[in-house]
Design a protein around this motif. Structure first.
Motif, mmCIF file in Angstrom:
data_model
loop_
_atom_site.group_PDB
_atom_site.id
_atom_site.type_symbol
_atom_site.label_atom_id
_atom_site.label_comp_id
_atom_site.label_asym_id
_atom_site.label_seq_id
_atom_site.Cartn_x
_atom_site.Cartn_y
_atom_site.Cartn_z
ATOM 1 N N GLU A 261 -4.940 21.283 61.706
ATOM 2 C CA GLU A 261 -4.139 21.964 62.738
ATOM 3 C C GLU A 261 -5.071 22.737 63.686
ATOM 4 O O GLU A 261 -4.962 22.636 64.909
ATOM 5 C CB GLU A 261 -3.144 22.916 62.056
ATOM 6 N N ARG B 204 4.717 21.191 69.713
ATOM 7 C CA ARG B 204 6.113 21.432 69.300
ATOM 8 C C ARG B 204 6.659 22.678 69.999
ATOM 9 O O ARG B 204 7.802 22.697 70.445
ATOM 10 C CB ARG B 204 6.207 21.595 67.769
ATOM 11 N N ALA C 150 -4.564 9.784 69.807
ATOM 12 C CA ALA C 150 -3.097 9.820 69.779
ATOM 13 C C ALA C 150 -2.509 8.608 70.489
ATOM 14 O O ALA C 150 -1.486 8.083 70.087
ATOM 15 C CB ALA C 150 -2.598 11.110 70.431
ATOM 16 N N MET D 78 -0.382 13.413 62.094
ATOM 17 C CA MET D 78 -1.595 14.223 62.268
ATOM 18 C C MET D 78 -1.553 15.052 63.550
ATOM 19 O O MET D 78 -2.074 16.162 63.590
ATOM 20 C CB MET D 78 -2.828 13.315 62.311
ATOM 21 N N PHE D 79 -0.930 14.509 64.592
ATOM 22 C CA PHE D 79 -0.965 15.214 65.880
ATOM 23 C C PHE D 79 0.302 15.998 66.193
ATOM 24 O O PHE D 79 0.374 16.674 67.217
ATOM 25 C CB PHE D 79 -1.284 14.237 67.012
ATOM 26 N N THR D 80 1.323 15.856 65.339
ATOM 27 C CA THR D 80 2.493 16.712 65.571
ATOM 28 C C THR D 80 2.671 17.722 64.457
ATOM 29 O O THR D 80 3.134 18.828 64.686
ATOM 30 C CB THR D 80 3.802 15.906 65.709
ATOM 31 N N ASN D 81 2.267 17.334 63.248
ATOM 32 C CA ASN D 81 2.500 18.247 62.128
ATOM 33 C C ASN D 81 1.503 17.988 61.000
ATOM 34 O O ASN D 81 1.881 17.534 59.916
ATOM 35 C CB ASN D 81 3.939 18.037 61.616
ATOM 36 N N PRO D 82 0.234 18.279 61.241
ATOM 37 C CA PRO D 82 -0.746 18.029 60.180
ATOM 38 C C PRO D 82 -0.477 18.902 58.957
ATOM 39 O O PRO D 82 0.067 19.996 59.092
ATOM 40 C CB PRO D 82 -2.076 18.388 60.841
ATOM 41 N N ALA E 6 0.025 19.218 67.823
ATOM 42 C CA ALA E 6 0.511 19.913 66.629
ATOM 43 C C ALA E 6 1.485 21.049 66.992
ATOM 44 O O ALA E 6 2.381 20.850 67.796
ATOM 45 C CB ALA E 6 -0.664 20.392 65.780
ATOM 46 N N VAL F 296 -7.145 20.166 65.854
ATOM 47 C CA VAL F 296 -6.446 19.418 66.905
ATOM 48 C C VAL F 296 -5.859 20.346 67.973
ATOM 49 O O VAL F 296 -5.600 19.906 69.089
ATOM 50 C CB VAL F 296 -5.357 18.459 66.358
ATOM 51 N N THR F 297 -5.665 21.605 67.632
ATOM 52 C CA THR F 297 -5.182 22.539 68.661
ATOM 53 C C THR F 297 -6.346 23.269 69.346
ATOM 54 O O THR F 297 -6.124 24.179 70.136
ATOM 55 C CB THR F 297 -4.208 23.591 68.061
ATOM 56 N N GLY F 298 -7.557 22.864 69.010
ATOM 57 C CA GLY F 298 -8.731 23.405 69.700
ATOM 58 C C GLY F 298 -9.111 24.804 69.275
ATOM 59 O O GLY F 298 -9.739 25.530 70.024
ATOM 60 N N ARG F 299 -8.692 25.196 68.085
ATOM 61 C CA ARG F 299 -8.983 26.570 67.659
ATOM 62 C C ARG F 299 -10.262 26.692 66.836
ATOM 63 O O ARG F 299 -10.671 27.770 66.505
ATOM 64 C CB ARG F 299 -7.774 27.164 66.933
ATOM 65 N N GLN G 135 -6.610 12.995 72.473
ATOM 66 C CA GLN G 135 -5.511 12.336 73.171
ATOM 67 C C GLN G 135 -5.697 10.820 73.105
ATOM 68 O O GLN G 135 -4.734 10.073 73.007
ATOM 69 C CB GLN G 135 -5.445 12.809 74.626
#
Lengths: 230, 277
Positions: free
Chosen positions: B269, A77, B236, B259-263, A73, B272-275, B233
């Protein structure tokens, strides 16, 4: 407490901003050296280029390390965009070196009477670069989009200068070497604006996940990937 | 165990449909889940789920533990029927048929919707018998036919070359990755339409995982695959669509690329970014 990954992203951003700061400074100094016929300053610009080159390698190395952690995400980018921006900034450094070399050549001869307005063109290109980097820091997509149309104005000025310098050369063959040097300077500034446009487009991608390169909608041409020959 | 079919008490909400980019917009979905609620006793594990999935694609279900992704997967071939205290409301249709309908033969359903589990579970029998057993159960008796299907299935599971000389040895003697591929061969031997996979590679080393992932990408041509994975991954790499679940709700469903580049949703978000999660 910030995640380790976030700290590493922050370190990447810091390295990129250091590089950006160097790139902005060298273009400004190269123009200053040209206008003031200051060879020492021109030589300083050339020396500075290796620092920018080193930072490009550093940014890419950090980005590769982060990519190995399989980010997704916004993080993905950001890292992809950082690598591209570092490449553009390195090229900006190369253009500043080109300008400084030509500046040293030009200072060996008397100035041309009707000097083309290089400082005006430089001011636009430098401001585009600065704004693109500010947009990157602030993740401001609107600001980035506003930069893109300015590239057309720089292209227009480059073409105008080119034609004016051809006229000089036709009128007076004594000016040929100076005019050719100024043509290279003008072209370099046009490329700086292209790289600033690239950075702006990357910022739009970072913020909106939308690739607006080559879309023609006032986005302007991307910078050539070939290295300057000056 | 009691199954309520399909009494809608919660307000219906529109099903999330796959974007048309990977499917012809006119194609009707193969799997349609509408207003699905599931309770384990008093715990509401699935909340008003609505999702449509097309055929011949890989759909990944992601989300933190306890989000309901495996529960939803098991709803697709009624594996939850086997758990005490489960109550299900809503509708699950496969190829237009309500699989919770009274006329549904669950054995037949599970033939059409096969399953591969997290832990490989070959029968303590030979490799050959692991696959032949299901075939006989479904009425295939002729040895030449069984032999042909076993070879075809093991080839499709990318296992034939490794086991063709020891088909009559115990499947339990195979490596974990090979055992999982036996289970996949067993599932595809009876030619299901859909294969459900519940973290099929989570217990495998990277090499065995890569083989399973390659296999899934190959099988997509013939089957519809729904996979639960904790490995984003992996999702993905192998899926066409991804659905993100959180606390029993379907939060977002879109192409995996999106979903994995621009949810669209912040929760996705963040996950998938582990937050969080």
């Amino acid at each position: 407490m910030a995640l380790h990954f976030e700290q590493e992203l922050e370190a990447l951003k810091t390295a990129l901003l250091t590089m950006a700061s160097h790139a902005e400074v060298v273009v400004s100094r190269a123009i200053q050296a040209l206008v003031n016929r200051d060879d020492d300053l021109a030589r300083q610009v050339q020396e500075e280029d290796s620092a920018i080159d080193r930072l490009e390698v550093e940014v890419d190395e950090q980005a590769i390390q982060l990519l190995a952690k399989a980010p997704l995400a916004t993080d993905l980018r950001f890292i992809a965009v950082s690598m591209k921006i570092s490449h553009d900034l390195e090229r900006v450094g190369d253009e500043a070196t080109t300008i400084s070399r030509r500046s040293i050549e030009l200072s060996k001869e008397p100035p041309l009477k009707d000097y083309v307005d290089i400082p005006h063109m430089a001011a636009i290109a430098i401001s585009m670069l600065k704004d693109a980097l500010d947009a990157f820091v602030a993740r401001d997509s609107a600001k980035a989009r506003a930069i893109i149309p300015l590239d057309k104005e720089v292209d227009r000025l480059n073409k105008q200068f080119h034609n004016a310098l051809i006229s000089f050369m036709i009128k007076d063959s004594e000016t040929i070497s100076r005019c050719l040097n100024l043509m290279v300077v003008s072209k370099s500034l046009e490329r700086v604006a292209d790289h600033a446009t690239n950075v702006a487009e990357e910022v739009v991608y970072l913020c909106e996940a939308q690739d607006i390169r080559h879309s023609g909608g006032g986005a302007g041409a991307s910078a050539s990937t070939s290295r300057p020959t000056g | 165990m009691r199954i309520d079919i399909p009494i809608r008490t919660s307000a219906p909400k529109p099903d999330l449909v796959p974007p048309a980019s990977l499917n012809a917009p006119s194609a009707s979905p193969l799997i349609e889940v509408s207003n699905l609620d599931l309770h384990y006793g008093t715990t509401r594990a699935l909340k008003n789920i609505g999702i449509q999935m097309h055929g011949h694609v890989v759909t990944a279900f992601i989300g933190p533990s306890g989000c309901g992704k495996s529960t939803l997967l098991r709803c697709l071939n009624r594996m939850n029927d086997l758990i005490d205290g489960v109550r299900i409301r809503g509708s699950v249709k496969i190829a237009g048929h309500d699989i919770y309908g009274k006329d549904i033969d669950v054995i037949e359903l599970r033939k059409r919707v096969g399953m591969v589990f997290q832990k490989s579970n070959p029968f303590p029998k030979s490799i050959y018998e692991n696959i032949a057993y299901g075939l006989r159960l479904h009425g295939i008796r002729k040895k030449s036919e069984i032999d042909a299907i076993i070879e075809r299935s093991l080839r499709a599971a990318a296992l034939w070359d490794e086991v063709k000389d020891r088909l009559h040895r115990s499947a339990m003697g195979l490596s974990g990755g090979q055992q999982q591929r036996v289970c996949i061969a067993r599932a595809i031997a009876i030619e299901p339409e859909v294969i459900l996979m519940d973290e099929p590679a989570s217990a495998l080393d990277p090499i065995a995982t890569a083989r399973i992932e390659e296999l899934i990408l190959d099988l997509r041509k013939q089957f519809t695959i729904v996979i639960v994975t904790h490995n984003m991954q992996q999702a993905a790499r192998i899926s066409d669509y991804t659905a993100f679940f959180y606390l029993g709700e379907l939060i977002e469903y879109d192409t995996t690329r999106k979903m994995f580049t621009n949810p669209s949703k912040k929760q996705t978000e963040d996950y998938v970014t582990g937050r969080f999660g």
